[in-house]
Design a protein around this motif. Structure first.
Motif, short mmCIF file in Angstrom:
data_model
loop_
_atom_site.label_atom_id
_atom_site.label_comp_id
_atom_site.label_asym_id
_atom_site.label_seq_id
_atom_site.Cartn_x
_atom_site.Cartn_y
_atom_site.Cartn_z
N LYS A 20 84.73 44.54 76.11
CA LYS A 20 83.84 43.05 75.84
C LYS A 20 85.13 42.64 74.94
O LYS A 20 85.59 42.83 74.48
CB LYS A 20 82.66 43.94 74.97
N MET A 21 84.76 41.00 75.73
CA MET A 21 85.97 40.56 74.36
C MET A 21 84.61 38.97 74.31
O MET A 21 83.69 38.78 75.32
CB MET A 21 87.27 39.90 75.65
N THR A 22 85.12 38.27 73.45
CA THR A 22 84.61 37.12 72.79
C THR A 22 85.80 35.76 73.34
O THR A 22 86.84 35.93 73.08
CB THR A 22 84.51 37.13 71.77
N LEU B 103 79.43 36.67 67.66
CA LEU B 103 80.08 37.20 68.84
C LEU B 103 81.02 38.23 68.88
O LEU B 103 80.45 39.22 69.67
CB LEU B 103 80.42 36.12 69.89
N THR B 104 82.00 38.36 67.93
CA THR B 104 82.63 38.93 67.96
C THR B 104 82.58 40.18 67.43
O THR B 104 83.38 41.38 68.18
CB THR B 104 83.95 38.65 66.73
N ALA B 105 81.49 40.84 66.69
CA ALA B 105 80.98 42.16 66.19
C ALA B 105 80.66 42.83 67.71
O ALA B 105 80.35 43.66 67.86
CB ALA B 105 79.99 41.63 65.23
N LEU B 106 79.88 41.84 68.94
CA LEU B 106 79.72 42.43 69.89
C LEU B 106 80.33 42.87 70.56
O LEU B 106 80.02 44.09 72.10
CB LEU B 106 78.47 41.43 70.24
N SER B 107 81.76 42.77 69.92
CA SER B 107 83.21 42.19 71.23
C SER B 107 83.41 44.05 70.94
O SER B 107 84.19 44.10 69.83
CB SER B 107 83.49 41.05 71.67
#
Length: 69
Positions: free
Chosen positions: A13-15, A50-54
């Protein structure tokens, strides 16, 4: 400049964030527009969320969509 090709896991996953440019050759204006957006989403916590999800990194991607950079 050095480039790297890296194989990613299937669930990678990427942000990424971006803004459209009216004039692709307006380097100074486009840099200011991108910096302004990054400052805004950093201040509101959206980029961190968002970064925490990637994978923990963010990327700047140059892409043309519907004829606009």
């Amino acid at each position: 400049m050095t480039y790297l090709i890296k194989t990613m896991e299937h669930n990678f996953k990427m942000t990424a964030f971006g803004t459209s440019f009216d004039d692709f050759n307006d380097w100074e204006g486009n840099a200011k527009k991108t910096a302004s957006l990054k400052e805004e989403i950093t201040a509101t916590g959206k980029l961190s969320a968002l970064t925490a999800l990637s994978d923990g990194q963010s990327y700047q991607i140059n892409y043309v969509l519907n004829g606009k950079a």
